[in-house]
Enzyme design. Structure first.
Site, mmCIF file in Angstrom:
data_model
loop_
_atom_site.group_PDB
_atom_site.id
_atom_site.type_symbol
_atom_site.label_atom_id
_atom_site.label_comp_id
_atom_site.label_asym_id
_atom_site.label_seq_id
_atom_site.Cartn_x
_atom_site.Cartn_y
_atom_site.Cartn_z
ATOM 1 N N ASN A 18 -2.105 5.961 -4.662
ATOM 2 C CA ASN A 18 -1.543 5.416 -3.416
ATOM 3 C C ASN A 18 -0.828 6.546 -2.689
ATOM 4 O O ASN A 18 0.258 6.963 -3.092
ATOM 5 C CB ASN A 18 -0.573 4.271 -3.785
ATOM 6 C CG ASN A 18 0.175 3.741 -2.575
ATOM 7 O OD1 ASN A 18 -0.167 4.048 -1.427
ATOM 8 N ND2 ASN A 18 1.192 2.931 -2.825
ATOM 9 N N LYS A 20 0.431 6.443 0.196
ATOM 10 C CA LYS A 20 1.473 5.891 1.067
ATOM 11 C C LYS A 20 1.369 6.492 2.481
ATOM 12 O O LYS A 20 0.264 6.756 2.948
ATOM 13 C CB LYS A 20 2.856 6.122 0.449
ATOM 14 C CG LYS A 20 2.926 5.667 -1.004
ATOM 15 C CD LYS A 20 4.324 5.581 -1.535
ATOM 16 C CE LYS A 20 4.269 5.214 -3.012
ATOM 17 N NZ LYS A 20 5.560 4.826 -3.542
ATOM 18 N N HIS A 106 2.402 -4.497 -1.999
ATOM 19 C CA HIS A 106 3.218 -3.422 -2.591
ATOM 20 C C HIS A 106 4.699 -3.697 -2.303
ATOM 21 O O HIS A 106 5.040 -4.197 -1.234
ATOM 22 C CB HIS A 106 2.796 -2.069 -2.013
ATOM 23 C CG HIS A 106 3.379 -0.913 -2.761
ATOM 24 N ND1 HIS A 106 4.679 -0.488 -2.573
ATOM 25 C CD2 HIS A 106 2.856 -0.112 -3.724
ATOM 26 C CE1 HIS A 106 4.915 0.532 -3.387
ATOM 27 N NE2 HIS A 106 3.830 0.773 -4.097
ATOM 28 N N GLU A 108 7.023 -1.896 -1.399
ATOM 29 C CA GLU A 108 7.557 -1.279 -0.174
ATOM 30 C C GLU A 108 7.232 -2.138 1.046
ATOM 31 O O GLU A 108 8.010 -2.219 1.984
ATOM 32 C CB GLU A 108 6.993 0.146 -0.025
ATOM 33 C CG GLU A 108 7.658 1.089 -1.018
ATOM 34 C CD GLU A 108 6.811 2.272 -1.442
ATOM 35 O OE1 GLU A 108 5.773 2.533 -0.816
ATOM 36 O OE2 GLU A 108 7.195 2.935 -2.431
ATOM 37 N N GLU A 179 4.175 -3.384 -11.333
ATOM 38 C CA GLU A 179 4.997 -2.270 -10.854
ATOM 39 C C GLU A 179 6.468 -2.667 -10.840
ATOM 40 O O GLU A 179 6.940 -3.255 -9.852
ATOM 41 C CB GLU A 179 4.566 -1.888 -9.441
ATOM 42 C CG GLU A 179 3.153 -1.362 -9.344
ATOM 43 C CD GLU A 179 3.027 -0.353 -8.224
ATOM 44 O OE1 GLU A 179 2.678 0.786 -8.515
ATOM 45 O OE2 GLU A 179 3.314 -0.704 -7.068
ATOM 46 N N GLY A 185 8.791 5.556 -7.943
ATOM 47 C CA GLY A 185 9.378 6.722 -7.280
ATOM 48 C C GLY A 185 10.673 7.206 -7.899
ATOM 49 O O GLY A 185 11.352 8.060 -7.338
ATOM 50 N N SER A 226 6.081 5.784 -11.601
ATOM 51 C CA SER A 226 6.403 7.127 -12.116
ATOM 52 C C SER A 226 5.503 7.600 -13.246
ATOM 53 O O SER A 226 5.971 8.247 -14.198
ATOM 54 C CB SER A 226 7.883 7.191 -12.540
ATOM 55 O OG SER A 226 8.714 6.968 -11.418
HETATM 56 C C1 PEP Z 1 3.701 3.192 -6.243
HETATM 57 O O1 PEP Z 1 4.336 3.364 -5.203
HETATM 58 O O2 PEP Z 1 2.835 2.308 -6.323
HETATM 59 C C2 PEP Z 1 4.007 4.056 -7.377
HETATM 60 C C3 PEP Z 1 3.570 3.716 -8.560
HETATM 61 O O3 PEP Z 1 4.744 5.180 -7.092
HETATM 62 P P1 PEP Z 1 5.188 6.325 -8.134
HETATM 63 O O4 PEP Z 1 4.010 6.622 -9.012
HETATM 64 O O5 PEP Z 1 5.578 7.467 -7.277
HETATM 65 O O6 PEP Z 1 6.321 5.755 -8.913
#
Ligand code: PEP
Length: 263
Positions: A18, A20, A106, A108, A179, A185, A226
């Site tokens: 992703n 973003k 997601h 966000e 998630e 993040g 992460s």
């Molecule tokens: C995400 O935003 O879906 C995500 C998993 O981000 P990160 O891997 O940076 O934690």
């Protein structure tokens, strides 16, 4: 009955990057080219690797990945096919742009766009009705839920709201991305034992909603939060772990490749 290809078998592990809103058009094209090179000889056990650039880069990136080992995905979709919905994009439009996957709900988008599970439900329905687009449905608890022992309830509730009442045919597929919002993040992934627990809860809930056979055939549960080339191994052999949704680490071709090799 869906218009998707009949008899599609359950895919291998799936790793979705992703990107973003972190790369513009030219940057996305450059990174896609780098990835195509990196993944040139990647062909492992039916693993599927997809990248999800920003909307404006989809068609350009599609041209770059078309004949490669990489698939294309989008980061969002709307629940209507066509009409007066300023700024939105339909499943068919994404398919026309070359997408095979689309991330839905997601955290966000839930946070900044106030996307709720009723919207997410409609999006999943419309995507399933389109030909050849697989929804990647994100669920996950906030840190507060975890601290107050509400995680299980939150996950079950999100699943029920997103997927309850949806019929899934043999040829359709749904990816559920677990998630934990607090891990996204943050640089710190969840403990593998916690991931195993959450994936088990999700699996049991899906079994309950759709039946074990349908879940075995049509669902995949992936983890996001992460994941890096370093910690990927600690997740790769967990039960009910069908892959990853990767944010930050998918912006670096070498790191993303390590993750895809590592699972
Ligand atoms: C995400 O935003 O879906 C995500 C998993 O981000 P990160 O891997 O940076 O934690």
């Amino acid at each position: 009955m869906s218009k998707q290809a009949k008899g599609a078998a359950k895919a291998g592990k799936v790793i979705i990057g992703n990107w973003k809103m972190k790369k513009g058009l030219a940057e996305s094209a450059a990174l896609a080219k780098e990835m195509v090179e990196k993944f040139r000889d990647f062909n492992e056990d039916g693993k599927v690797v997809a990248i999800c650039p920003t909307l404006v880069a989809l068609t350009e990136v599609d041209k770059i990945v078309k004949k490669s080992n990489l698939k294309l995905g989008a980061q969002n979709v709307f629940w209507e096919d066509r009409g007066s919905y300023t700024g939105e994009v339909s499943p068919q439009m994404l398919i026309e742009a070359g997408c095979r996957y689309v991330i839905i709900g997601h955290s966000e988008r839930r946070k900044y766009l106030l996307e709720n599970y009723s919207m997410i439900h409609q999006k999943v329905r419309e995507v399933l009705n389109a030909e050849g687009l697989v929804p990647v449905v994100c669920i996950g608890e906030e840190n507060e839920d975890r601290k107050t022992d509400r995680r299980d309830f939150v996950l079950l509730n999100q699943l029920q709201q997103a997927l309850g009442g949806i019929d899934i045919s043999e040829s359709q597929r749904i990816i559920v991305a677990y998630e934990p919002v607090w891990a996204i993040g943050s640089g710190t992934a969840i403990e593998p034992s916690e991931a195993t627990y959450a994936h088990k809860i999700i699996r049991l809930a899906l079994d309950d909603m759709f039946g074990m056979q349908a879940v075995e055939k049509s669902f995949q549960i992936i983890y996001g939060g992460s994941v890096t080339g370093k910690n990927v191994k600690s997740f790769s052999n967990l039960e009910n772990m069908d892959g990853f949704l990767v944010g930050g680490a998918s912006l670096d071709a070498e790191e993303f490749y390590k993750i895809c090799k590592g699972i």
